[in-house]
Write a protein that holds these residues in place. Structure first.
Motif, PDB file in Angstrom:
ATOM      1  N   PHE A   1       0.922  -1.225   0.180  1.00  0.00           N
ATOM      2  CA  PHE A   1      -0.029  -0.053  -0.104  1.00  0.00           C
ATOM      3  C   PHE A   1       0.764   1.114   0.005  1.00  0.00           C
ATOM      4  CE2 PHE A   1      -2.372  -3.440   1.714  1.00  0.00           C
ATOM      5  CZ  PHE A   1      -3.866  -3.249   1.200  1.00  0.00           C
ATOM      6  N   PRO A   2       1.724   1.644  -1.294  1.00  0.00           N
ATOM      7  CA  PRO A   2       2.487   2.586  -1.034  1.00  0.00           C
ATOM      8  C   PRO A   2       1.790   3.977  -1.052  1.00  0.00           C
ATOM      9  CG  PRO A   2       2.035   1.725  -3.486  1.00  0.00           C
ATOM     10  CD  PRO A   2       1.489   0.976  -2.349  1.00  0.00           C
ATOM     11  N   LYS A   3       2.409   4.932  -0.441  1.00  0.00           N
ATOM     12  CA  LYS A   3       1.802   6.138  -0.051  1.00  0.00           C
ATOM     13  C   LYS A   3       2.496   7.267  -0.050  1.00  0.00           C
ATOM     14  CE  LYS A   3      -1.778   3.906   3.218  1.00  0.00           C
ATOM     15  NZ  LYS A   3      -2.274   4.152   4.552  1.00  0.00           N
ATOM     16  N   GLY A   4       2.043   8.397  -0.718  1.00  0.00           N
ATOM     17  CA  GLY A   4       2.888   9.570  -0.625  1.00  0.00           C
ATOM     18  C   GLY A   4       2.861  10.426   0.629  1.00  0.00           C
ATOM     19  N   PRO A   5       3.526  11.658   0.404  1.00  0.00           N
ATOM     20  CA  PRO A   5       3.847  12.451   1.786  1.00  0.00           C
ATOM     21  C   PRO A   5       2.324  12.979   2.267  1.00  0.00           C
ATOM     22  CG  PRO A   5       5.235  13.112   0.238  1.00  0.00           C
ATOM     23  CD  PRO A   5       4.242  12.140  -0.626  1.00  0.00           C
ATOM     24  N   ASP A   6       1.290  12.832   1.557  1.00  0.00           N
ATOM     25  CA  ASP A   6      -0.074  13.313   1.990  1.00  0.00           C
ATOM     26  C   ASP A   6      -0.833  12.060   2.592  1.00  0.00           C
ATOM     27  OD1 ASP A   6      -0.354  11.761  -0.418  1.00  0.00           O
ATOM     28  OD2 ASP A   6      -1.635  13.518  -1.419  1.00  0.00           O
TER      29      ASP A   6
END
Length: 344
Positions: free
Chosen positions: A156-161
């Protein structure tokens, strides 16, 4: 519910399922004599009733698979993202080894996760699932969702947000890679999960080298999927209902969510027939020619869930359940709403 569909449903019994759905499926009993099966578009058969394994803990699911196979289940539904394929495989191996069932008598489904949608990743992902399950092939391999996540080891790759990172891979390209899996004997059939009608149509328009044999989506009396059911019937795609009991142990529940198994109508029918609400909700889908894969790790419930073919719903009961439609979805995967191919 339109009168034609209600009329069709109202006249269904265990012996007449085929009369309502014969336009796109063929019903027979499997070797265990307990499951009714449908014929997929490629001519192979899939039992209408199976064991779901989503949310089943690894230390519990092996025993659940063993219990299910001993009870007469011949359909096990898996997915790589469930994190329990190895334990499912251990249960299968035990029952194959002791002669309870043969490999060819059990229909096994697993699914391609969103981080491996790139065409060059598909075969390796399928082989990894086969390794986990201890199998040389699966009977059905599904694309779990139409949208991709960013490639990598993070599921579940997530960005800074905090938003899940969209992999921006066209599901049509993923599908083409999945077609090769059939040709290589890694799966007997392929299909998709959580697709909408327009997304299915894009694949149908190719046209595909391999038929879309199955669509797995959430279907309950609150979300009966009548439109997509008609679409699938017209295109010879068999439907499987996941979370057919409303997934009472699902993550991220809202306090205001309706609880399907507490529905007054379903409970009233269950009481009148001396059945459980789960059996009533399940029987309703089977009467519609839709496969169901309720999850359980409790031996008594595993066996109880299967006891749905020895009673009938009356025409009035069918119509009352059909009237429960409220377009309520239990499984939304809201963290992915921003993804390009989000289906809902």
């Amino acid at each position: 519910m339109p009168g034609g569909r209600a009329s069709c449903l109202a006249n269904i019994t265990a012996k007449s399922v085929i009369s309502c759905v014969a336009a796109y499926e063929k019903v027979r009993t499997n070797m265990a004599g307990k499951n009714v099966a449908v014929q997929l578009a490629n001519g192979r058969s899939m039992p209408l009733f199976g064991l779901g394994t989503w949310k089943s803990k690894p230390d519990e699911v092996r025993k659940a698979v063993i219990e299910a196979l001993e009870a007469g289940y011949r359909h096990i539904d898996c997915a790589s993202i469930y994190g329990n394929e190895e334990e499912v495989g251990a249960g299968l191996k035990e029952k194959f080894s002791d002669g309870t069932v043969k490999r060819e008598d059990v229909f096994i489904t697993t699914k391609l996760w969103n981080t491996v949608h790139h065409p060059e990743d598909v075969e390796a992902a399928c082989k990894k699932s086969l390794e986990n399950l201890g199998l040389g092939y699966v009977d059905l391999f599904l694309m779990h969702w139409p949208f991709a996540f960013q490639r990598g080891n993070d599921l579940f790759p997530k960005g800074p947000d905090g938003a899940v990172l969209d992999g921006d891979v066209d599901f049509v390209d993923t599908w083409k890679a999945m077609e090769d899996l059939v040709e290589k004997g890694l799966t007997r059939a392929i299909g998709v999960s959580n697709f909408n009608k327009s997304q299915l149509q894009r694949i149908l328009d190719l046209p595909p080298k391999q038929k879309i044999c199955n669509l797995q989506i959430e279907i309950t009396p609150y979300l009966p999927g009548n439109d997509i059911r008609e679409f699938c019937k017209a295109n010879n795609i068999v439907l499987t209902a996941y979370s057919p009991l409303g997934s009472p142990d699902r993550p991220m529940q809202a306090g205001t969510d309706p609880i399907l198994l507490q529905d007054p109508v379903i409970n009233e029918i269950a009481k009148a027939k001396g059945r459980t609400p789960a059996q009533i909700a399940t029987r309703y889908q089977i009467d519609r020619g839709i496969a169901v894969i309720p999850k359980s790790v409790t031996p008594s419930r595993i066996r109880e869930n299967l006891q749905v073919l020895d009673f009938e719903l009356t025409s009035d009961e069918v119509q009352r359940i059909g009237a429960l439609e409220r377009n309520f979805r239990y499984i939304c995967f809201g963290a992915s709403k921003h993804c390009k191919y989000y289906p809902f």
